[in-house]
Write a protein that holds these residues in place. Structure first.
Motif, mmCIF file in Angstrom:
data_model
loop_
_atom_site.group_PDB
_atom_site.id
_atom_site.type_symbol
_atom_site.label_atom_id
_atom_site.label_comp_id
_atom_site.label_asym_id
_atom_site.label_seq_id
_atom_site.Cartn_x
_atom_site.Cartn_y
_atom_site.Cartn_z
ATOM 1 N N LEU A 223 0.828 -1.207 0.000
ATOM 2 C CA LEU A 223 0.000 0.000 0.000
ATOM 3 C C LEU A 223 0.864 1.259 0.000
ATOM 4 N N TRP A 224 1.925 1.234 0.790
ATOM 5 C CA TRP A 224 2.820 2.393 0.859
ATOM 6 C C TRP A 224 3.500 2.630 -0.490
ATOM 7 N N GLN A 225 3.988 1.557 -1.084
ATOM 8 C CA GLN A 225 4.646 1.696 -2.384
ATOM 9 C C GLN A 225 3.671 2.221 -3.432
ATOM 10 N N ASN A 226 2.479 1.667 -3.483
ATOM 11 C CA ASN A 226 1.492 2.100 -4.479
ATOM 12 C C ASN A 226 1.126 3.571 -4.300
ATOM 13 N N TRP A 227 0.949 3.992 -3.040
ATOM 14 C CA TRP A 227 0.588 5.386 -2.784
ATOM 15 C C TRP A 227 1.691 6.330 -3.241
ATOM 16 N N ARG A 228 2.936 5.984 -2.930
ATOM 17 C CA ARG A 228 4.049 6.836 -3.320
ATOM 18 C C ARG A 228 4.193 6.939 -4.830
ATOM 19 N N LEU A 229 3.998 5.816 -5.523
ATOM 20 C CA LEU A 229 4.116 5.828 -6.979
ATOM 21 C C LEU A 229 2.996 6.648 -7.614
ATOM 22 N N ARG A 230 1.781 6.488 -7.117
ATOM 23 C CA ARG A 230 0.673 7.279 -7.662
ATOM 24 C C ARG A 230 0.886 8.774 -7.424
ATOM 25 N N ARG A 231 1.351 9.121 -6.221
ATOM 26 C CA ARG A 231 1.592 10.525 -5.918
ATOM 27 C C ARG A 231 2.676 11.093 -6.833
ATOM 28 N N ALA A 232 3.748 10.339 -7.030
ATOM 29 C CA ALA A 232 4.821 10.814 -7.904
ATOM 30 C C ALA A 232 4.335 10.968 -9.345
ATOM 31 N N TRP A 233 3.480 10.038 -9.792
ATOM 32 C CA TRP A 233 2.926 10.120 -11.146
ATOM 33 C C TRP A 233 2.098 11.392 -11.326
ATOM 34 N N ARG A 234 1.271 11.691 -10.338
ATOM 35 C CA ARG A 234 0.443 12.897 -10.427
ATOM 36 C C ARG A 234 1.276 14.170 -10.362
ATOM 37 N N ARG A 235 2.444 14.084 -9.758
ATOM 38 C CA ARG A 235 3.327 15.244 -9.683
ATOM 39 C C ARG A 235 4.199 15.384 -10.931
ATOM 40 N N GLY A 236 4.029 14.488 -11.879
ATOM 41 C CA GLY A 236 4.735 14.633 -13.130
ATOM 42 C C GLY A 236 6.006 13.830 -13.277
ATOM 43 N N VAL A 237 6.319 12.945 -12.326
ATOM 44 C CA VAL A 237 7.496 12.087 -12.466
ATOM 45 C C VAL A 237 7.263 11.122 -13.623
ATOM 46 N N GLY A 238 8.259 10.942 -14.466
ATOM 47 C CA GLY A 238 8.119 10.113 -15.651
ATOM 48 C C GLY A 238 7.947 8.636 -15.333
ATOM 49 N N ALA A 239 7.277 7.922 -16.239
ATOM 50 C CA ALA A 239 7.013 6.498 -16.024
ATOM 51 C C ALA A 239 8.300 5.686 -15.960
ATOM 52 N N GLU A 240 9.342 6.100 -16.676
ATOM 53 C CA GLU A 240 10.609 5.372 -16.658
ATOM 54 C C GLU A 240 11.243 5.416 -15.270
ATOM 55 N N ALA A 241 11.236 6.607 -14.647
ATOM 56 C CA ALA A 241 11.786 6.725 -13.293
ATOM 57 C C ALA A 241 10.957 5.937 -12.296
ATOM 58 N N LEU A 242 9.646 5.954 -12.454
ATOM 59 C CA LEU A 242 8.779 5.189 -11.563
ATOM 60 C C LEU A 242 9.033 3.692 -11.705
ATOM 61 N N ALA A 243 9.205 3.241 -12.935
ATOM 62 C CA ALA A 243 9.463 1.817 -13.157
ATOM 63 C C ALA A 243 10.788 1.399 -12.538
ATOM 64 N N GLN A 244 11.793 2.264 -12.618
ATOM 65 C CA GLN A 244 13.090 1.946 -12.018
ATOM 66 C C GLN A 244 12.941 1.762 -10.518
ATOM 67 N N CYS A 245 12.153 2.630 -9.902
ATOM 68 C CA CYS A 245 11.908 2.499 -8.466
ATOM 69 C C CYS A 245 11.108 1.243 -8.152
ATOM 70 N N TYR A 246 10.054 1.009 -8.919
ATOM 71 C CA TYR A 246 9.161 -0.128 -8.665
ATOM 72 C C TYR A 246 9.910 -1.458 -8.742
ATOM 73 N N TYR A 247 10.731 -1.609 -9.756
ATOM 74 C CA TYR A 247 11.397 -2.892 -9.970
ATOM 75 C C TYR A 247 12.705 -3.028 -9.216
ATOM 76 N N SER A 248 13.136 -1.977 -8.509
ATOM 77 C CA SER A 248 14.382 -2.066 -7.755
ATOM 78 C C SER A 248 14.154 -2.226 -6.263
ATOM 79 N N LEU A 249 12.891 -2.363 -5.860
ATOM 80 C CA LEU A 249 12.625 -2.522 -4.432
ATOM 81 C C LEU A 249 13.105 -3.885 -3.946
ATOM 82 N N GLU A 250 13.715 -3.877 -2.777
ATOM 83 C CA GLU A 250 14.118 -5.120 -2.118
ATOM 84 C C GLU A 250 12.888 -5.823 -1.563
ATOM 85 N N PRO A 251 12.980 -7.149 -1.279
ATOM 86 C CA PRO A 251 11.853 -7.848 -0.674
ATOM 87 C C PRO A 251 11.371 -7.224 0.636
ATOM 88 N N THR A 252 12.217 -6.463 1.318
ATOM 89 C CA THR A 252 11.795 -5.815 2.571
ATOM 90 C C THR A 252 10.881 -4.635 2.303
#
Length: 262
Positions: A223-252
């Motif tokens: 939930l925390w990850q999804n909220w942060r990504l949605r907020r960043a998307w609405r603020r204009g962060v590019g999808a490429e940067a968001l994908a880098q963050c999404y796929y680089s998260l550790e299992p923790t």
């Protein structure tokens, strides 16, 4: 005036009427995949069991190493390759099919028993886009509350996400601009444009989604990850940067060094 041909019993042999062409199945199903060998067979079997409804099944694979492509071929689905991310896979699949209705499904989903009846009713309903209820694999109060929240968001805010499936008339999909080849947020990007043109409505039954990500990150981590990504998307962060963050998260659920979404 031509003389009619006579049969052996003394009766005229009239030409038989040509058979009417059978109606073509109305549905093309597009499934983007990446290493979904564990989940894809059952989904493809469910689709194959409804040949009067499903005319095309296209699996667009992003470079699987687990036999996903071979499974798709054995199940009778068309297979294409595109490693540009899920948005590019979905866009390619849509333009490579011809049926008047499109159903987009993720490769790790399982259709509910009554899915075909629900879809058939939707095809005859007034113009709308359609999605399934979300049902995450697993049990517990937390998941139940999450699913209830998703149902409210999808209905009142008109924001169903890709893991709920999307059923839409091809003409409406094209008029909204279709999927853009984004590596992340391709579902939110499209439904925002669709919701500006027509009502998005729930098909009813729950689409079962693999719970692996929720088990890996935990309910609150997801939930925390999804909220942060949605907020960043609405603020204009590019999808490429968001994908880098999404796929680089550790299992923790913590970011690796170098991620920059805040």
């Amino acid at each position: 005036m031509p003389t009619p041909a006579w049969g052996g019993a003394g009766t005229p042999s009239l030409p038989l009427p040509l058979p009417l062409p059978l109606p073509l199945p109305p549905l093309a199903v597009v499934i983007p995949t990446l290493n979904e060998a564990a989940h894809l067979p059952l989904l493809l079997a469910q689709l194959a069991a409804m040949p009067a409804l499903v005319g095309e099944v296209l699996v667009v694979d992003g470079g699987s190493s687990d036999g996903t492509g071979a499974i798709a071929r054995l199940a009778g689905a068309r297979l294409m390759a595109n490693s540009g991310g899920r948005g590019a896979q979905l866009a390619l699949g849509a333009c490579q099919t011809t049926a008047p209705w499109l159903l987009f499904l993720h490769g790790d989903t399982r259709l509910p028993p009554a899915w075909a009846a629900a879809v058939t009713l939707a095809l005859a309903a007034p113009p709308a886009g359609w999605y399934f209820q979300l049902q995450i694999e697993g049990a517990g109060l937390g998941l139940g509350l999450l699913q209830a929240g998703v149902a409210l968001r999808s209905r009142w805010r008109q924001r169903p996400y890709g893991d709920q499936g999307l059923l839409v008339r091809r003409d409406d999909y094209l008029a909204a601009g279709g999927f853009r080849p984004l590596p992340l947020m391709e579902d939110l990007d499209l439904v925002e444009r669709l919701a500006g043109r027509l009502r998005l409505r729930c098909l009813g039954p729950g689409l079962l989604v693999a719970g692996r990500r929720w088990r890996r990150l935990g309910l609150w981590g997801c939930l925390w990850q999804n909220w942060r990504l949605r907020r960043a998307w609405r603020r204009g962060v590019g999808a490429e940067a968001l994908a880098q963050c999404y796929y680089s998260l550790e299992p923790t659920g913590l970011k690796k060094a170098g991620s920059s979404i805040s």
